[in-house]
Write an enzyme that holds these catalytic residues in place. Structure first.
Site, PDB file in Angstrom:
ATOM      1  N   ASP A  12      -3.158  -8.899  63.058  1.00  0.00           N
ATOM      2  CA  ASP A  12      -4.522  -8.722  63.574  1.00  0.00           C
ATOM      3  C   ASP A  12      -5.381  -9.886  63.112  1.00  0.00           C
ATOM      4  OD1 ASP A  12      -5.918  -5.812  64.695  1.00  0.00           O
ATOM      5  OD2 ASP A  12      -7.259  -7.454  64.150  1.00  0.00           O
TER       6      ASP A  12
ATOM      7  N   ASP B 197      -4.445 -15.056  64.932  1.00  0.00           N
ATOM      8  CA  ASP B 197      -5.202 -15.117  66.181  1.00  0.00           C
ATOM      9  C   ASP B 197      -4.148 -15.272  67.276  1.00  0.00           C
ATOM     10  OD1 ASP B 197      -6.573 -15.770  68.463  1.00  0.00           O
ATOM     11  OD2 ASP B 197      -7.889 -17.239  67.496  1.00  0.00           O
ATOM     12  N   VAL B 198      -4.004 -14.268  68.110  1.00  0.00           N
ATOM     13  CA  VAL B 198      -2.912 -14.265  69.091  1.00  0.00           C
ATOM     14  C   VAL B 198      -3.079 -15.315  70.195  1.00  0.00           C
ATOM     15  CG1 VAL B 198      -2.089 -11.902  68.727  1.00  0.00           C
ATOM     16  CG2 VAL B 198      -3.965 -12.331  70.346  1.00  0.00           C
TER      17      VAL B 198
ATOM     18  N   ASN C 228      -0.164  -6.153  71.977  1.00  0.00           N
ATOM     19  CA  ASN C 228      -1.191  -5.175  72.339  1.00  0.00           C
ATOM     20  C   ASN C 228      -2.625  -5.659  72.131  1.00  0.00           C
ATOM     21  OD1 ASN C 228      -2.349  -2.275  72.399  1.00  0.00           O
ATOM     22  ND2 ASN C 228      -2.761  -2.962  70.301  1.00  0.00           N
TER      23      ASN C 228
ATOM     24  N   TYR D 165     -10.897  -9.228  82.826  1.00  0.00           N
ATOM     25  CA  TYR D 165     -10.039  -8.227  82.182  1.00  0.00           C
ATOM     26  C   TYR D 165      -8.995  -7.717  83.174  1.00  0.00           C
ATOM     27  CZ  TYR D 165      -8.692  -4.007  79.610  1.00  0.00           C
ATOM     28  OH  TYR D 165      -7.967  -3.036  78.955  1.00  0.00           O
TER      29      TYR D 165
ATOM     30  N   LYS E  29      -4.900  -8.273  83.042  1.00  0.00           N
ATOM     31  CA  LYS E  29      -3.933  -7.184  82.934  1.00  0.00           C
ATOM     32  C   LYS E  29      -2.944  -7.206  84.107  1.00  0.00           C
ATOM     33  CE  LYS E  29      -5.446  -5.530  79.046  1.00  0.00           C
ATOM     34  NZ  LYS E  29      -4.630  -5.704  77.819  1.00  0.00           N
TER      35      LYS E  29
ATOM     36  N   THR F  29     -11.840   5.965  72.398  1.00  0.00           N
ATOM     37  CA  THR F  29     -12.069   5.094  71.239  1.00  0.00           C
ATOM     38  C   THR F  29     -13.531   5.249  70.814  1.00  0.00           C
ATOM     39  OG1 THR F  29     -12.668   3.309  72.716  1.00  0.00           O
ATOM     40  CG2 THR F  29     -10.374   3.376  72.002  1.00  0.00           C
TER      41      THR F  29
HETATM   42  N1  NAD Z   1      -9.092   1.649  74.999  1.00  0.00           N
HETATM   43  C1  NAD Z   1      -8.796   1.793  76.297  1.00  0.00           C
HETATM   44  O1  NAD Z   1      -9.387   2.616  77.012  1.00  0.00           O
HETATM   45  C2  NAD Z   1      -7.699   0.935  76.910  1.00  0.00           C
HETATM   46  C3  NAD Z   1      -7.211   1.258  78.185  1.00  0.00           C
HETATM   47  C4  NAD Z   1      -6.202   0.475  78.743  1.00  0.00           C
HETATM   48  C5  NAD Z   1      -5.727  -0.615  78.029  1.00  0.00           C
HETATM   49  N2  NAD Z   1      -6.223  -0.910  76.795  1.00  0.00           N
HETATM   50  C6  NAD Z   1      -5.662  -2.063  76.101  1.00  0.00           C
HETATM   51  O2  NAD Z   1      -5.060  -1.626  74.911  1.00  0.00           O
HETATM   52  C7  NAD Z   1      -5.094  -2.661  73.933  1.00  0.00           C
HETATM   53  C8  NAD Z   1      -5.693  -2.129  72.645  1.00  0.00           C
HETATM   54  O3  NAD Z   1      -6.986  -1.626  72.938  1.00  0.00           O
HETATM   55  P1  NAD Z   1      -7.816  -0.740  71.898  1.00  0.00           P
HETATM   56  O4  NAD Z   1      -8.711   0.122  72.706  1.00  0.00           O
HETATM   57  O5  NAD Z   1      -6.905  -0.129  70.913  1.00  0.00           O
HETATM   58  O6  NAD Z   1      -8.733  -1.887  71.244  1.00  0.00           O
HETATM   59  P2  NAD Z   1      -9.374  -2.060  69.798  1.00  0.00           P
HETATM   60  O7  NAD Z   1     -10.563  -2.940  69.985  1.00  0.00           O
HETATM   61  O8  NAD Z   1      -9.552  -0.729  69.112  1.00  0.00           O
HETATM   62  O9  NAD Z   1      -8.234  -2.877  69.000  1.00  0.00           O
HETATM   63  C9  NAD Z   1      -7.893  -4.183  69.355  1.00  0.00           C
HETATM   64  C10 NAD Z   1      -7.404  -4.913  68.117  1.00  0.00           C
HETATM   65  O10 NAD Z   1      -7.045  -6.241  68.507  1.00  0.00           O
HETATM   66  C11 NAD Z   1      -7.534  -7.163  67.548  1.00  0.00           C
HETATM   67  N3  NAD Z   1      -7.743  -8.461  68.161  1.00  0.00           N
HETATM   68  C12 NAD Z   1      -8.706  -8.814  69.056  1.00  0.00           C
HETATM   69  N4  NAD Z   1      -8.594 -10.123  69.351  1.00  0.00           N
HETATM   70  C13 NAD Z   1      -7.538 -10.613  68.632  1.00  0.00           C
HETATM   71  C14 NAD Z   1      -6.950 -11.894  68.507  1.00  0.00           C
HETATM   72  N5  NAD Z   1      -7.418 -12.949  69.165  1.00  0.00           N
HETATM   73  N6  NAD Z   1      -5.889 -12.017  67.680  1.00  0.00           N
HETATM   74  C15 NAD Z   1      -5.408 -10.949  67.000  1.00  0.00           C
HETATM   75  N7  NAD Z   1      -5.939  -9.730  67.074  1.00  0.00           N
HETATM   76  C16 NAD Z   1      -7.002  -9.555  67.886  1.00  0.00           C
HETATM   77  C17 NAD Z   1      -8.835  -6.538  67.044  1.00  0.00           C
HETATM   78  O11 NAD Z   1      -9.185  -7.057  65.760  1.00  0.00           O
HETATM   79  C18 NAD Z   1      -8.483  -5.047  67.014  1.00  0.00           C
HETATM   80  O12 NAD Z   1      -7.957  -4.667  65.765  1.00  0.00           O
HETATM   81  C19 NAD Z   1      -5.879  -3.804  74.576  1.00  0.00           C
HETATM   82  O13 NAD Z   1      -4.973  -4.735  75.125  1.00  0.00           O
HETATM   83  C20 NAD Z   1      -6.660  -3.102  75.668  1.00  0.00           C
HETATM   84  O14 NAD Z   1      -7.002  -3.971  76.710  1.00  0.00           O
HETATM   85  C21 NAD Z   1      -7.190  -0.156  76.214  1.00  0.00           C
END
Ligand code: NAD
Length: 255
Positions: free
Chosen positions: A38, A59-60, A86, A154, A158, A189
């Site tokens: 992370d 940083d991904v 993810n 976004y 995806k 969330t």
């Molecule tokens: N929450 C939703 O409703 C939902 C729905 C569909 C898809 N998603 C996808 O699921 C995944 C996770 O979402 P979430 O809701 O758990 O988000 P979240 O914001 O709770 O967690 C995302 C994590 O990614 C980390 N992150 C962000 N940028 C980064 C980078 N450049 N390098 C490394 N780490 C990084 C953040 O620090 C955080 O810990 C994402 O890809 C999101 O697009 C989420």
């Protein structure tokens, strides 16, 4: 808890929060050694400590850091079985195409799509060396469905994750490496709760489309990821694994 991941080594990007955190917990509870990757050192380290795993600050979007993440994983635990790619963002300045600037567009593409390219690129050789592996890339139901409430970059990112996962799943199938896209529906969330508490009409406009009548809990998404990571999904690759409460299948929903 079943121990489907006993002896497996798994990397979870974005493992400090939300779906990633729930998955790190689920993987560990099924017996995996978990590497939490992370950007945020506080939440990432806390997650890794909680699951008895390793934290790597990454940083991904950074090629060298992603390469080092998978190398460190193999150096520490001897192999790589599972990559859950993810990490992702959905910032407010990514909105309608008419108002979204190129900077926001590119930032979202980098974090959501380029990151999946980099993580797959640097996970695959370790899996080839291991003769097997499971890659799960987080896409979204918006890769499959259109929304009038647009987040244009976004959604496009995806769609890219979905198409790339399909292609890689086909390319590496005969090497025992499976690649699937996970497409969650909206997940409960803190951000989503806050947004919808302030604006119940906004929540209602979305909930009406969900046959199950609610948003997912992160643990329900994590359960699906654990299935894709494990041998229980051994005949699944190149798929779009929708975990969306029925949204993508719905026309008229129950009252
Ligand atoms: N929450 C939703 O409703 C939902 C729905 C569909 C898809 N998603 C996808 O699921 C995944 C996770 O979402 P979430 O809701 O758990 O988000 P979240 O914001 O709770 O967690 C995302 C994590 O990614 C980390 N992150 C962000 N940028 C980064 C980078 N450049 N390098 C490394 N780490 C990084 C953040 O620090 C955080 O810990 C994402 O890809 C999101 O697009 C989420």
């Amino acid at each position: 808890m079943v121990q489907r991941l006993e002896g497996r080594v798994a990397v979870v990007t974005g493992g400090g929060s939300g779906i990633g955190l729930a998955t790190a917990r689920r993987f560990a509870s099924e017996g995996a050694k978990v590497v939490v990757a992370d950007l945020d050192p506080a939440t990432g380290k806390a997650a890794a400590d909680e699951v008895g795993g390793l934290f790597v600050q990454v940083d991904v979007t950074d090629e060298e850091q992603v390469k080092a993440l998978f190398q460190t994983t193999v150096d520490t635990y001897g192999k790589l079985d599972v990559a859950f790619n993810n990490a992702g963002i959905s910032p407010p300045d990514d909105d309608s195409i008419l108002t979204t600037g190129i900077e926001a567009w590119e930032r979202v593409q980098k974090v959501n799509l380029t990151s999946a390219y980099l993580c797959c690129k640097y996970a695959l050789p370790h899996m080839q060396a291991n003769g097997k592996g499971s890659i799960i890339n987080t896409a979204s139901f918006v890769a499959t469905m259109g929304a009038a409430t647009s987040q244009i970059s976004y959604t496009a990112s995806k769609g890219g994750v979905l198409a790339m996962s399909r292609e890689l799943g086909v390319q590496f199938a005969r090497e025992g490496i499976r690649v699937n896209a996970l497409s969650p529906g909206p997940v409960n969330t803190p951000l989503l709760r806050e947004l919808f508490a302030k604006d119940p009409e906004r929540a209602a406009r979305r909930l009406v489309h969900v046959p199950l009548g609610r948003f997912a809990e992160p643990e329900e998404i994590a359960a699906a990821v654990a299935f894709l990571a494990s041998d229980d999904s051994s005949f699944m690759t190149a798929s779009n694994f929708l975990v969306d409460g029925g949204i993508a299948g719905a026309y008229v929903t129950p009252l």
